[in-house]
Design a protein around this motif. Structure first.
Motif, PDB file in Angstrom:
ATOM      1  N   THR A 195     -39.970   7.533 -35.937  1.00  0.00           N
ATOM      2  CA  THR A 195     -39.936   8.297 -37.187  1.00  0.00           C
ATOM      3  C   THR A 195     -38.958   9.442 -37.063  1.00  0.00           C
ATOM      4  O   THR A 195     -38.716   9.960 -35.964  1.00  0.00           O
ATOM      5  N   LYS A 196     -38.387   9.814 -38.176  1.00  0.00           N
ATOM      6  CA  LYS A 196     -37.440  10.934 -38.180  1.00  0.00           C
ATOM      7  C   LYS A 196     -37.401  11.528 -39.582  1.00  0.00           C
ATOM      8  O   LYS A 196     -37.975  10.959 -40.531  1.00  0.00           O
ATOM      9  N   ARG A 197     -36.733  12.630 -39.697  1.00  0.00           N
ATOM     10  CA  ARG A 197     -36.594  13.249 -41.008  1.00  0.00           C
ATOM     11  C   ARG A 197     -35.561  12.497 -41.830  1.00  0.00           C
ATOM     12  O   ARG A 197     -34.520  12.108 -41.330  1.00  0.00           O
ATOM     13  N   ALA A 198     -35.905  12.300 -43.097  1.00  0.00           N
ATOM     14  CA  ALA A 198     -34.998  11.582 -43.983  1.00  0.00           C
ATOM     15  C   ALA A 198     -33.745  12.400 -44.235  1.00  0.00           C
ATOM     16  O   ALA A 198     -33.757  13.636 -44.173  1.00  0.00           O
ATOM     17  N   THR A 235     -40.537  16.883 -43.323  1.00  0.00           N
ATOM     18  CA  THR A 235     -41.463  15.770 -43.070  1.00  0.00           C
ATOM     19  C   THR A 235     -40.749  14.618 -42.384  1.00  0.00           C
ATOM     20  O   THR A 235     -39.673  14.197 -42.816  1.00  0.00           O
ATOM     21  N   ASP A 236     -41.325  14.086 -41.326  1.00  0.00           N
ATOM     22  CA  ASP A 236     -40.767  12.926 -40.633  1.00  0.00           C
ATOM     23  C   ASP A 236     -41.201  11.652 -41.354  1.00  0.00           C
ATOM     24  O   ASP A 236     -42.066  10.905 -40.895  1.00  0.00           O
ATOM     25  N   SER A 237     -40.589  11.405 -42.544  1.00  0.00           N
ATOM     26  CA  SER A 237     -41.016  10.266 -43.371  1.00  0.00           C
ATOM     27  C   SER A 237     -40.180   9.011 -43.135  1.00  0.00           C
ATOM     28  O   SER A 237     -40.631   7.913 -43.414  1.00  0.00           O
ATOM     29  N   ALA A 238     -38.950   9.166 -42.638  1.00  0.00           N
ATOM     30  CA  ALA A 238     -38.093   8.009 -42.415  1.00  0.00           C
ATOM     31  C   ALA A 238     -38.614   7.194 -41.230  1.00  0.00           C
ATOM     32  O   ALA A 238     -39.081   7.752 -40.237  1.00  0.00           O
TER      33      ALA A 238
END
Length: 404
Positions: free
Chosen positions: A262-265, A276-279
């Motif tokens: 996961t990473k930040r978009a 938010t780490d949504s990507a």
């Protein structure tokens, strides 16, 4: 019963003609213009041989009994009406042949009855011939798939091509709704100005493949982009690919084979993007396949979408491993996306849509066409009929060497 038909009945009884008239021969609908323009008829020798072959196939399938597969049952249903009409045609010809024995009849009333009976038979034969040719064009010998992947990719033309790719995706999804098909957009890569780089749609319907197979290819658009201040017309392309999904091909994904990160978009999205780490990025370890998704604010949703994208890629890999010709189909459809490879042109300046593969393939009212309803359905049906006509001609001509 009219006097005429009482006389015909008496005549048939007295002369003991073989009479096999069936009321269903009156039930054929009027031919469409496309069918009426056929360059062959039910009277042609090769057509007769072809129909005899269909008749043998029909009865061979009927004798299989418990050994019938679902595809066999579908074929029996397809052949039932054309075989019935062909057999009725044979009966009419037999009856017409029987009348030749009475050509030297001296009685004036009887001669008039024979003349009227010939006219009846000739009308029945004409209707049967038309109905048989229409039914032959209705036979679908192509492969059937319960689902397919529908892909749209922006081609030549930069941002303008991406914008039109978005227009086509909206047109086709409207068309899927119009047809009542189950579908899901499992991947959509949008551009910065609202266009579309690439999209993949999963469609699940038994009729979708036969309907859409001819939509694959290069779609060319000619219009003045909204960003063009000099009024210059741009020509761009979008490619469409239709990838069948055989029922026996699936991709089972095991959690132990996945590396999920996961990473930040990135990109537009305000403060949410930075906090938010949504990507989600998924690596399928056995094949090295990598997919990413950041289209939703929810990490859970992005993970779900990424898994579907991964499954799509793995299925495509299986298809390629099992049958290279299927992937060759996509290449044949898409080509190199050059402007001169187009199958259809959307000209906004002239309010015109032209399909370059069929005669009379030019329509107007581009706005209505892009809504994806009846106008698109009409053009697609024209393509289906034209393709069936070409296939039918090829099959009929292949019988010229004699019936097997």
């Amino acid at each position: 019963m009219s006097v005429f038909y009482r006389q015909i009945s008496r005549l048939l009884t007295e002369r003991r003609f073989r009479y096999c008239f069936h009321p269903r021969i009156h039930s054929f609908r009027a031919l469409s213009q496309t069918v009426a323009e056929q360059s062959f008829s039910a009277d042609d020798e090769n057509v007769q041989k072809y129909l005899e072959g269909l008749r043998r196939e029909f009865y061979n399938l009927k004798t299989m009994g418990a050994g019938l597969q679902p595809s066999d049952l579908r074929r029996i249903r397809q052949l039932s009406e054309v075989v019935s009409a062909f057999e009725q045609r044979m009966c009419v010809l037999q009856n017409m042949s029987s009348l030749k024995d009475m050509e030297n009849e001296k009685d004036a009333d009887m001669k008039e009855l024979i003349k009227e009976e010939k006219e009846v038979y000739q009308n029945l034969l004409t209707n049967l011939n038309k109905g048989i040719m229409k039914q032959l064009l209705g036979l679908d010998n192509s492969e059937s798939y319960s689902s397919l992947f529908f892909e749209i990719t922006a081609g030549v033309g930069g941002q303008e091509a991406m914008l039109f790719a978005g227009d086509l995706l909206e047109m086709y999804t409207n068309y899927f709704d119009y047809k009542g098909w189950n579908y899901e957009v499992i991947h959509a890569d949008s551009s910065e100005i609202g266009g579309l780089r690439h999209a993949t749609v999963l469609i699940e319907d038994e009729n979708a493949y036969q309907t859409l197979v001819h939509e694959g290819g290069v779609h060319r658009v000619q219009r003045v982009p909204a960003t063009e201040k000099s009024g210059r017309i741009h020509t761009s392309t979008v490619t469409v690919a239709i990838i069948p999904r055989p029922d026996d091909v699936d991709a089972v994904i095991n959690e132990k084979d996945l590396r999920i990160e996961t990473k930040r978009a990135s990109g537009a999205g305000g403060q949410h993007v930075n906090t938010t780490d949504s990507a989600v990025r998924i690596v399928h370890i056995p094949t090295g396949t990598v997919v990413e998704c950041q289209t939703d604010r929810s990490q859970v949703k992005n993970r779900e979408i990424a898994l579907k994208k991964l499954q799509t890629k793995l299925i495509e890999q299986k298809l390629q491993a099992q049958e290279d010709s299927k992937i060759a189909t996509r290449k044949a459809q898409v080509g190199s996306s050059n402007r001169n490879e187009k199958i259809r042109t959307y000209n906004f300046i002239q309010d015109r849509i032209t399909d370059h593969r069929i005669k009379g393939g030019t329509l107007h009212n581009l706005k209505g066409f892009l809504e994806g309803g009846e106008p698109l359905d009409t053009l697609i049906n024209q393509l289906v009929i034209a393709n069936r006509k070409a296939n039918l001609l090829q099959m009929i001509n292949s019988t010229s060497g004699g019936a097997s």
